[in-house]
Each structure stands twice: as structure tokens, then as C-alpha cells.
Write a protein that holds these residues in place. Structure first.
Motif, PDB file in Angstrom:
ATOM      1  N   ASP A  64     -47.960 111.322   9.597  1.00  0.00           N
ATOM      2  CA  ASP A  64     -48.094 112.623   9.820  1.00  0.00           C
ATOM      3  C   ASP A  64     -47.508 113.249  11.318  1.00  0.00           C
ATOM      4  O   ASP A  64     -48.067 113.696  12.022  1.00  0.00           O
ATOM      5  N   SER A  65     -46.496 112.689  11.648  1.00  0.00           N
ATOM      6  CA  SER A  65     -45.818 112.667  12.697  1.00  0.00           C
ATOM      7  C   SER A  65     -45.690 114.175  13.049  1.00  0.00           C
ATOM      8  O   SER A  65     -45.894 114.943  14.159  1.00  0.00           O
ATOM      9  N   ALA A  66     -45.132 115.062  12.273  1.00  0.00           N
ATOM     10  CA  ALA A  66     -45.092 116.676  12.419  1.00  0.00           C
ATOM     11  C   ALA A  66     -46.163 117.088  12.513  1.00  0.00           C
ATOM     12  O   ALA A  66     -46.310 118.051  13.381  1.00  0.00           O
ATOM     13  N   ALA A  67     -47.499 116.928  11.984  1.00  0.00           N
ATOM     14  CA  ALA A  67     -48.783 117.532  12.262  1.00  0.00           C
ATOM     15  C   ALA A  67     -49.335 117.081  13.822  1.00  0.00           C
ATOM     16  O   ALA A  67     -49.769 117.984  14.274  1.00  0.00           O
ATOM     17  N   VAL A  68     -49.104 115.713  14.004  1.00  0.00           N
ATOM     18  CA  VAL A  68     -49.383 115.389  15.329  1.00  0.00           C
ATOM     19  C   VAL A  68     -48.679 116.394  16.420  1.00  0.00           C
ATOM     20  O   VAL A  68     -49.156 116.783  17.344  1.00  0.00           O
ATOM     21  N   ALA A 113     -39.542 112.318   6.948  1.00  0.00           N
ATOM     22  CA  ALA A 113     -40.389 112.993   5.753  1.00  0.00           C
ATOM     23  C   ALA A 113     -41.487 113.907   5.933  1.00  0.00           C
ATOM     24  O   ALA A 113     -41.837 114.578   5.107  1.00  0.00           O
ATOM     25  N   SER A 114     -41.993 113.685   7.209  1.00  0.00           N
ATOM     26  CA  SER A 114     -43.285 114.522   7.717  1.00  0.00           C
ATOM     27  C   SER A 114     -42.930 115.805   7.951  1.00  0.00           C
ATOM     28  O   SER A 114     -43.561 116.835   7.794  1.00  0.00           O
ATOM     29  N   PHE A 115     -41.437 116.076   8.135  1.00  0.00           N
ATOM     30  CA  PHE A 115     -40.869 117.527   8.517  1.00  0.00           C
ATOM     31  C   PHE A 115     -40.321 117.952   6.988  1.00  0.00           C
ATOM     32  O   PHE A 115     -39.493 118.820   7.098  1.00  0.00           O
TER      33      PHE A 115
END
Length: 248
Positions: A64-68, A113-115
Motif C-alpha cells: 500500500d505504498s500509494a496509500a502511505v 501496482a499500488s498506483f
């Protein structure tokens, strides 16, 4: 005799180090690596009166890099220090054909992928790599990307220097290279500083957080262990707060 004297001097230097003393209090969060749920839980445990700081490595490896990034970007009250994984992401954006393989191998695939960007295997095709970069830039947007580029590499609070990976013990904090603070130094942890500063860092995974001999280590490997740790620094010293995925 020379080795004995140098060891004695190092011990005396360490003995003169004052205890951790930070006022106002700080709550410093270790390497998050895309673990947004753990980050949210740890932020809920932060004391209301504490300055919030993160030591870098917000992206890669976790899902969840984008959410972080979006969570932290939306919190101007949190000071975010740059880590080596942010540096690798930015190098990919600036020159995708020359920097893709390393970043993708060390977690960039999960960040893409998180984006919502799929299919980015470790290809060397310049056209594909440039396309993945362009999709990432579009998904991030200029505000988020500019925020990443403007991150500091160190913050000093009381008698503690907060950095990502470590510092050259022979140099003052003002004289450190950004690359050293982001990637580390071979003498860090082996030679005592003489300026009275503690160095708080992430980057290197430890089995449990520690505070001793001028060094505070807080990277408990969230993406691999399910444990994310913060150091609570006050005038009374250093205490640790950890959230564990196993605890729900």
C-alpha cells in the motif's frame, strides 16, 4: 597499547554522552514500506502533544505504498525524512531506462501496482520503462511528487539527530552528505560521536528497537514482520511503541 588507548578513549567519549532529552516531545516512526494499516494504527497511538517525524522508506515491498504517501502528504504536521527507497523511486522517474532494474527488484513493482500500474516486470525495453514512468508520474500528480523531492534528510530535536540510515561519526550533522544519511556509513555504530548527539535511524532491520551508546534503532521490518515501531522521545528519555499486525 595504541589499540587499548583508542578503546579507552572511545569508552570515555561514550560515557560523557548525556541521556536522551527532547522538549517538546517527539514521536518518530520507523520504516513503513507500504504498510498503511500499521501506519494508521501507530498514528492513533501518538501522544497529542508530540511532534511527529517519520524516518523514510515509505514505499516499496509492502502493498500500500500509494496509500502511505497520500496519508502522510495529507498530514503537514508530520515531518517526513527521505529514505533510500524514495531516492530510488525518484531516480527511476528522472531516468527510467538507467535505474529501473534496481528499483523494481527492491520493491518498485509493488509501488507501481499500488498506483494501479500493472505488468511492470524487470524489462529493459526503453519504451515500456518510459511508459511505466509516465503512468506513475500521472498517478502521483505534481503535488505528491514535489513533496517527495523536497523531503529533508535530517532533523535535529533536542540532543537527537533523526536520519534515515546513519551518519558519519567523524563529521558534524551540518557536514554530512545526503547520500550518507540516506544509505549509511561503514563507521556508523562502530565509532562513537564526540558532539554529544544521539542518532536515531531506520534502514537496518533490528529484532527489537534499542536505545544505547548514542544510537536509537527503530526499523522493525514492518513489511516482513508485521511490526511497525515508533520512538517516543521526551525530557525523560526514549520509550518505544510498536503495533503488531498479529494483534489485529
Amino acid at each position: 597499547m595504541k589499540r587499548f588507548l583508542s578503546g579507552l578513549l572511545a569508552k570515555r567519549s561514550a560515557a560523557r554522552l548525556d541521556p536522551v532529552a527532547v522538549d517538546p516531545a517527539c514521536f518518530v516512526i520507523g520504516d513503513i514500506h507500504g504498510c498503511d494499516t500499521l501506519l494508521a494504527r501507530l498514528l492513533d497511538k501518538a501522544p497529542k502533544d508530540a511532534q511527529l517525524i517519520c524516518v523514510g522508506d515509505y514505499v516499496d515491498r509492502g502493498d500500500d505504498s500509494a496509500a502511505v504517501l497520500r496519508r502522510l502528504h495529507a498530514r503537514p504536521d508530520i515531518t517526513c525524512i527521505a529514505g533510500n527507497h524514495e531516492a530510488m523511486l525518484l531516480k527511476f522517474i528522472d531516468a527510467p531506462t538507467g535505474n529501473a532494474r534496481r528499483w523494481l527488484r527492491f520493491g518498485g513493482l509493488q509501488t507501481l501496482a499500488s498506483f494501479g500500474i500493472s505488468g511492470a516486470l524487470e524489462t529493459r525495453d526503453p519504451g515500456l520503462l518510459t511508459g511505466f514512468r509516465d503512468s506513475l508520474v500521472a498517478a502521483m500528480g505534481p503535488d505528491l511528487l514535489g513533496w517527495l523531492r523536497d523531503m529533508p534528510t535530517q532533523v535535529c530535536v533536542g540532543n537527537v539527530a533523526v536520519v534515515h540510515a546513519g551518519a558519519d561519526p567523524a563529521l558534524g550533522l551540518a557536514d554530512q552528505k545526503d547520500s550518507t544519511l540516506i544509505w549509511g556509513h561503514p563507521d556508523f555504530g562502530k565509532t562513537s560521536r564526540t558532539d554529544g548527539l544521539w542518532v536515531l535511524h531506520g534502514h537496518t532491520i533490528v529484532g527489537r528497537p534499542s536505545c544505547s551508546d548514542g544510537i536509537i534503532s527503530i526499523d522493525t521490518g514492518a513489511y516482513a514482520t508485521g511490526r511497525l515501531t515508533a520512538a517516543h522521545l521526551t525530557t525523560h528519555g526514549c520509550a518505544f511503541v510498536t503495533v503488531d499486525q498479529a494483534d489485529g
